[in-house]
Design a protein around this motif. Structure first.
Motif, PDB file in Angstrom:
ATOM      1  N   TYR A  52       0.842  -1.202   0.000  1.00 67.39           N
ATOM      2  CA  TYR A  52       0.000   0.000   0.000  1.00 67.39           C
ATOM      3  C   TYR A  52       0.873   1.247   0.000  1.00 67.39           C
ATOM      4  CZ  TYR A  52      -3.741  -3.225   1.447  1.00 67.39           C
ATOM      5  OH  TYR A  52      -4.625  -4.257   1.527  1.00 67.39           O
ATOM      6  N   LEU A  53       1.902   1.241   0.827  1.00 66.44           N
ATOM      7  CA  LEU A  53       2.814   2.386   0.892  1.00 66.44           C
ATOM      8  C   LEU A  53       3.553   2.584  -0.423  1.00 66.44           C
ATOM      9  CD1 LEU A  53       4.203   1.833   4.478  1.00 66.44           C
ATOM     10  CD2 LEU A  53       3.050   3.909   3.671  1.00 66.44           C
ATOM     11  N   PHE A  54       3.985   1.498  -1.030  1.00 65.51           N
ATOM     12  CA  PHE A  54       4.698   1.560  -2.308  1.00 65.51           C
ATOM     13  C   PHE A  54       3.829   2.244  -3.363  1.00 65.51           C
ATOM     14  CE2 PHE A  54       5.743  -0.351  -6.438  1.00 65.51           C
ATOM     15  CZ  PHE A  54       7.093  -0.033  -6.534  1.00 65.51           C
ATOM     16  N   VAL A  55       2.587   1.823  -3.460  1.00 67.71           N
ATOM     17  CA  VAL A  55       1.688   2.388  -4.467  1.00 67.71           C
ATOM     18  C   VAL A  55       1.368   3.845  -4.142  1.00 67.71           C
ATOM     19  CG1 VAL A  55      -0.623   2.237  -5.489  1.00 67.71           C
ATOM     20  CG2 VAL A  55       0.708   0.150  -5.115  1.00 67.71           C
ATOM     21  N   LEU A  56       1.024   4.130  -2.888  1.00 68.57           N
ATOM     22  CA  LEU A  56       0.643   5.488  -2.504  1.00 68.57           C
ATOM     23  C   LEU A  56       1.800   6.478  -2.585  1.00 68.57           C
ATOM     24  CD1 LEU A  56      -1.707   4.492   0.398  1.00 68.57           C
ATOM     25  CD2 LEU A  56      -2.371   5.982  -1.507  1.00 68.57           C
ATOM     26  N   SER A  57       3.029   5.977  -2.430  1.00 66.46           N
ATOM     27  CA  SER A  57       4.198   6.870  -2.497  1.00 66.46           C
ATOM     28  C   SER A  57       4.769   6.965  -3.904  1.00 66.46           C
ATOM     29  CB  SER A  57       5.285   6.385  -1.534  1.00 66.46           C
ATOM     30  OG  SER A  57       5.886   5.191  -2.008  1.00 66.46           O
ATOM     31  N   GLY A  58       4.124   6.347  -4.852  1.00 64.19           N
ATOM     32  CA  GLY A  58       4.645   6.376  -6.220  1.00 64.19           C
ATOM     33  C   GLY A  58       5.964   5.639  -6.339  1.00 64.19           C
ATOM     34  N   ALA A  86       6.968   6.263   9.767  1.00 59.64           N
ATOM     35  CA  ALA A  86       7.433   7.484   9.096  1.00 59.64           C
ATOM     36  C   ALA A  86       6.892   7.573   7.672  1.00 59.64           C
ATOM     37  CB  ALA A  86       8.959   7.533   9.085  1.00 59.64           C
ATOM     38  N   ALA A  87       6.767   6.434   7.008  1.00 60.63           N
ATOM     39  CA  ALA A  87       6.276   6.437   5.628  1.00 60.63           C
ATOM     40  C   ALA A  87       4.815   6.879   5.560  1.00 60.63           C
ATOM     41  CB  ALA A  87       6.452   5.049   5.012  1.00 60.63           C
ATOM     42  N   TRP A  88       3.985   6.364   6.472  1.00 62.26           N
ATOM     43  CA  TRP A  88       2.585   6.803   6.494  1.00 62.26           C
ATOM     44  C   TRP A  88       2.510   8.285   6.828  1.00 62.26           C
ATOM     45  CZ3 TRP A  88      -0.797   4.501   3.859  1.00 62.26           C
ATOM     46  CH2 TRP A  88      -0.873   3.114   3.782  1.00 62.26           C
ATOM     47  N   SER A  89       3.302   8.744   7.775  1.00 61.69           N
ATOM     48  CA  SER A  89       3.299  10.169   8.139  1.00 61.69           C
ATOM     49  C   SER A  89       3.674  11.033   6.945  1.00 61.69           C
ATOM     50  CB  SER A  89       4.263  10.425   9.289  1.00 61.69           C
ATOM     51  OG  SER A  89       3.783   9.842  10.473  1.00 61.69           O
ATOM     52  N   ALA A  90       4.672  10.606   6.188  1.00 61.56           N
ATOM     53  CA  ALA A  90       5.112  11.378   5.020  1.00 61.56           C
ATOM     54  C   ALA A  90       4.018  11.440   3.961  1.00 61.56           C
ATOM     55  CB  ALA A  90       6.385  10.773   4.437  1.00 61.56           C
TER      56      ALA A  90
END
Length: 167
Positions: A52-58, A86-90
Motif C-alpha cells: 500500500y505504501l509503495f503504491v501510494l508513495s509512487g 514514518a512512511a505513512w506520516s510522510a
C-alpha cells in the motif's frame, strides 16, 4: 488521519511483540475462517502494508518482494513495520488528493485502479481485519492478546481519559 495510521502501526507492532514469545509450532497455529497461520498472517499483513505504501508513495517507499515476505521472521517483520510509521506520516503530510486514481500493476499482468481514498481505507481495514485474526489464534493457544484497539492507543497517548462512575 494521522491518528488512524499511528494506531495502525502501533497495534501491528504491539501484536508482533506479543508473538515474539511464541515457539515455532505456535506460530504455525491456524484457526478456521482466518487467512492462515499466525506467522503467515503477520507476513501478509506487513507485506500488504508495504505494498500500500509503495503504491501510494509512487514507488518511493520500498515494497517487500513476495519471496522475501514468505521467509521473514518476526524480528524482520517488526523492523519493516517500524519503518512504516514514518512512511505513512510522510504520505499524509503531502495531503494527497483523495480522488486521485492510482494504478497497481502486478507481476502477473493484472492491475487495480483505485482512488487514494479507497487505498487509505483499505490499508486500515486490512490491518484491523488480520490483527483480529491473529488475536483469535492467540486466544486458541491460551495466550491473552494485547489490548490494541483505538481506545487503548488513545489512553496510552494520553488523549483519552477514563473517569470512574461518580456514584
Amino acid at each position: 488521519m494521522d491518528d488512524a495510521f499511528a494506531h495502525h502501526v502501533w497495534a501491528t507492532l504491539k501484536l508482533i511483540d506479543s508473538c515474539l514469545a511464541l515457539d515455532p509450532a505456535q506460530l504455525e497455529t491456524t484457526v478456521p475462517g482466518t487467512y492462515g497461520s499466525i506467522i503467515e498472517t503477520t507476513r501478509h499483513t506487513v507485506g500488504a502494508d508495504a505494498n500500500y505504501l509503495f503504491v501510494l508513495s509512487g514507488g518511493q517507499t520500498p515494497d517487500i518482494d513476495g519471496d522475501q515476505e514468505d521467509h521473514m521472521d518476526l524480528a524482520e517483520l517488526r523492523a519493516a513495520m517500524e519503518g512504516h510509521s514514518a512512511a505513512w506520516s510522510a504520505i499524509l503530510a503531502d495531503d494527497p488528493d483523495p480522488d486521485t486514481v492510482l494504478e497497481r500493476h502486478r507481476d502477473d499482468g493484472s492491475q487495480t485502479h483505485a482512488p487514494v481514498s479507497i487505498r487509505l481505507a483499505q490499508a486500515l481495514h486490512h490491518g484491523t481485519d488480520h490483527r483480529s485474526q491473529i488475536c483469535t489464534a492467540l486466544t486458541t493457544l491460551g495466550v491473552e492478546p494485547p489490548f490494541i484497539d483505538v481506545w487503548d492507543f488513545g489512553l496510552l497517548d494520553g488523549r483519552v481519559v477514563e473517569f470512574p462512575p461518580t456514584s
